[in-house]
Design a protein around this motif. Sequence first.
Motif, mmCIF file in Angstrom:
data_model
loop_
_atom_site.group_PDB
_atom_site.id
_atom_site.type_symbol
_atom_site.label_atom_id
_atom_site.label_comp_id
_atom_site.label_asym_id
_atom_site.label_seq_id
_atom_site.Cartn_x
_atom_site.Cartn_y
_atom_site.Cartn_z
ATOM 1 N N LEU A 26 -30.435 -51.214 -40.125
ATOM 2 C CA LEU A 26 -29.791 -52.067 -41.125
ATOM 3 C C LEU A 26 -30.231 -51.706 -42.549
ATOM 4 N N SER A 27 -31.479 -51.317 -42.671
ATOM 5 C CA SER A 27 -31.991 -51.004 -44.011
ATOM 6 C C SER A 27 -31.298 -49.792 -44.635
ATOM 7 N N GLN A 28 -30.681 -48.943 -43.789
ATOM 8 C CA GLN A 28 -30.021 -47.740 -44.295
ATOM 9 C C GLN A 28 -28.517 -47.932 -44.492
ATOM 10 N N LEU A 29 -28.004 -49.075 -44.041
ATOM 11 C CA LEU A 29 -26.567 -49.309 -44.137
ATOM 12 C C LEU A 29 -26.139 -49.501 -45.582
ATOM 13 N N GLN A 30 -24.997 -48.928 -45.911
ATOM 14 C CA GLN A 30 -24.405 -49.069 -47.233
ATOM 15 C C GLN A 30 -23.055 -49.756 -47.076
ATOM 16 N N LEU A 31 -22.911 -50.936 -47.653
ATOM 17 C CA LEU A 31 -21.703 -51.731 -47.458
ATOM 18 C C LEU A 31 -20.448 -51.009 -47.926
ATOM 19 N N ASN A 32 -20.583 -50.157 -48.937
ATOM 20 C CA ASN A 32 -19.410 -49.428 -49.419
ATOM 21 C C ASN A 32 -18.941 -48.362 -48.419
ATOM 22 N N ASN A 33 -19.784 -48.079 -47.403
ATOM 23 C CA ASN A 33 -19.399 -47.128 -46.356
ATOM 24 C C ASN A 33 -19.097 -47.826 -45.025
ATOM 25 N N LEU A 34 -18.789 -49.116 -45.083
ATOM 26 C CA LEU A 34 -18.550 -49.890 -43.868
ATOM 27 C C LEU A 34 -17.423 -49.296 -43.030
ATOM 28 N N ILE A 35 -16.366 -48.835 -43.688
ATOM 29 C CA ILE A 35 -15.237 -48.238 -42.962
ATOM 30 C C ILE A 35 -15.684 -46.991 -42.203
ATOM 31 N N LEU A 36 -16.583 -46.209 -42.798
ATOM 32 C CA LEU A 36 -17.095 -45.004 -42.133
ATOM 33 C C LEU A 36 -17.873 -45.370 -40.869
ATOM 34 N N TYR A 37 -18.665 -46.428 -40.941
ATOM 35 C CA TYR A 37 -19.443 -46.845 -39.777
ATOM 36 C C TYR A 37 -18.530 -47.313 -38.641
ATOM 37 N N TRP A 193 -21.222 -30.902 -30.543
ATOM 38 C CA TRP A 193 -21.776 -31.988 -31.340
ATOM 39 C C TRP A 193 -21.247 -31.989 -32.767
ATOM 40 N N GLY A 194 -20.736 -30.845 -33.221
ATOM 41 C CA GLY A 194 -20.181 -30.775 -34.569
ATOM 42 C C GLY A 194 -19.007 -31.712 -34.786
ATOM 43 N N HIS A 195 -18.378 -32.149 -33.680
ATOM 44 C CA HIS A 195 -17.256 -33.093 -33.788
ATOM 45 C C HIS A 195 -17.697 -34.385 -34.463
ATOM 46 N N ALA A 196 -18.968 -34.757 -34.275
ATOM 47 C CA ALA A 196 -19.471 -36.011 -34.842
ATOM 48 C C ALA A 196 -19.767 -35.904 -36.328
ATOM 49 N N MET A 197 -19.805 -34.681 -36.858
ATOM 50 C CA MET A 197 -20.096 -34.505 -38.287
ATOM 51 C C MET A 197 -18.786 -34.618 -39.077
ATOM 52 N N TYR A 198 -18.252 -35.812 -39.138
ATOM 53 C CA TYR A 198 -16.920 -36.022 -39.694
ATOM 54 C C TYR A 198 -16.941 -36.523 -41.145
ATOM 55 N N SER A 199 -18.118 -36.821 -41.662
ATOM 56 C CA SER A 199 -18.188 -37.373 -43.014
ATOM 57 C C SER A 199 -19.427 -36.847 -43.733
ATOM 58 N N LYS A 200 -19.598 -37.280 -44.966
ATOM 59 C CA LYS A 200 -20.770 -36.903 -45.748
ATOM 60 C C LYS A 200 -21.902 -37.915 -45.593
ATOM 61 N N ASN A 201 -21.644 -38.998 -44.843
ATOM 62 C CA ASN A 201 -22.655 -40.020 -44.634
ATOM 63 C C ASN A 201 -23.465 -39.688 -43.386
ATOM 64 N N HIS A 202 -24.755 -39.452 -43.564
ATOM 65 C CA HIS A 202 -25.601 -39.000 -42.455
ATOM 66 C C HIS A 202 -25.675 -40.033 -41.334
ATOM 67 N N LEU A 203 -25.868 -41.289 -41.667
ATOM 68 C CA LEU A 203 -26.011 -42.317 -40.633
ATOM 69 C C LEU A 203 -24.720 -42.495 -39.846
ATOM 70 N N ALA A 204 -23.580 -42.420 -40.510
ATOM 71 C CA ALA A 204 -22.292 -42.536 -39.820
ATOM 72 C C ALA A 204 -22.109 -41.380 -38.839
ATOM 73 N N ASN A 205 -22.477 -40.178 -39.259
ATOM 74 C CA ASN A 205 -22.382 -39.013 -38.374
ATOM 75 C C ASN A 205 -23.302 -39.158 -37.166
ATOM 76 N N GLN A 206 -24.522 -39.607 -37.403
ATOM 77 C CA GLN A 206 -25.483 -39.758 -36.314
ATOM 78 C C GLN A 206 -25.079 -40.884 -35.369
ATOM 79 N N THR A 207 -24.411 -41.896 -35.889
ATOM 80 C CA THR A 207 -23.912 -42.981 -35.045
ATOM 81 C C THR A 207 -22.821 -42.473 -34.113
ATOM 82 N N ALA A 208 -21.996 -41.568 -34.597
ATOM 83 C CA ALA A 208 -20.903 -41.022 -33.786
ATOM 84 C C ALA A 208 -21.394 -40.057 -32.723
ATOM 85 N N LEU A 209 -22.589 -39.533 -32.883
ATOM 86 C CA LEU A 209 -23.108 -38.534 -31.939
ATOM 87 C C LEU A 209 -23.695 -39.225 -30.715
ATOM 88 N N ASN A 210 -23.229 -38.831 -29.542
ATOM 89 C CA ASN A 210 -23.749 -39.414 -28.306
ATOM 90 C C ASN A 210 -25.131 -38.826 -28.003
#
Length: 222
Positions: A26-37, A193-210
């Motif tokens: 939660l401490s790393q979440l950015q509300l302006n990137n909510l759609i990315l998450y 795994w590169g499929h999960a690297m869909y954005s410039k937001n590191h946490l969003a990419n790591q969330t998408a990675l299984n």
Amino acid sequence: QALTLYFLSLLLLIGFWRFIFLASHLSQLQLNNLILYIQSFWVALRLDAVIVSYFCLPVFLTIFLPHFGWASITYRKIIFMYFGAIAILYSFISIIDIEFYKEFGTHLNILAIQSNAHSKEFWEFAWKEYPLIFYLVCISAFVFLWMKCIRHFIPSKNEIKYSFFLQICFFLIGFILIGTCIRGGWQKRPIDWGHAMYSKNHLANQTALNPLFNFGRSIIQL
């Protein structure tokens, strides 16, 4: 029908642990990137489908067998326990992955099975530093509820008898679908795994990675 429900239920289980992963940062979440998450859950479906397809493959290869397949009460009980064991295993891996990510900033990989990871000192450290009992209770409670839901929706018997020809058709269609999911689609090369690297937001990419997919690929590419 039963295999489809098991498939979808495992996708939901993986999605739940993905939400827990995101909530644990939660401490790393950015509300302006909510759609990315939120988008990360959609992007992750293809990688999740690869893992779930491998889990379902043994069932797919046996469920159509006469006398031994879904028509057998013993077989249905074995399959129920099999998917229960998978739910427990994946839940444990997800918890380990969350703590691993907090320590190293990456998902589970080959480092997790190096020799020092099996030492007595490591397990003593883990017992002192992490709430293992709490994790065990939470996983047990969650998997129990998940299996209760599965038991409610999975048919206990074949209510409709299909002809041999239709069963062959279902098998062929299922074979194509599960093969497609294992490859991650019809592209030239299997999904990576590169499929999960869909954005410039590191946490969003790591969330998408299984985490299990990443762990398996790190071993294969060693």
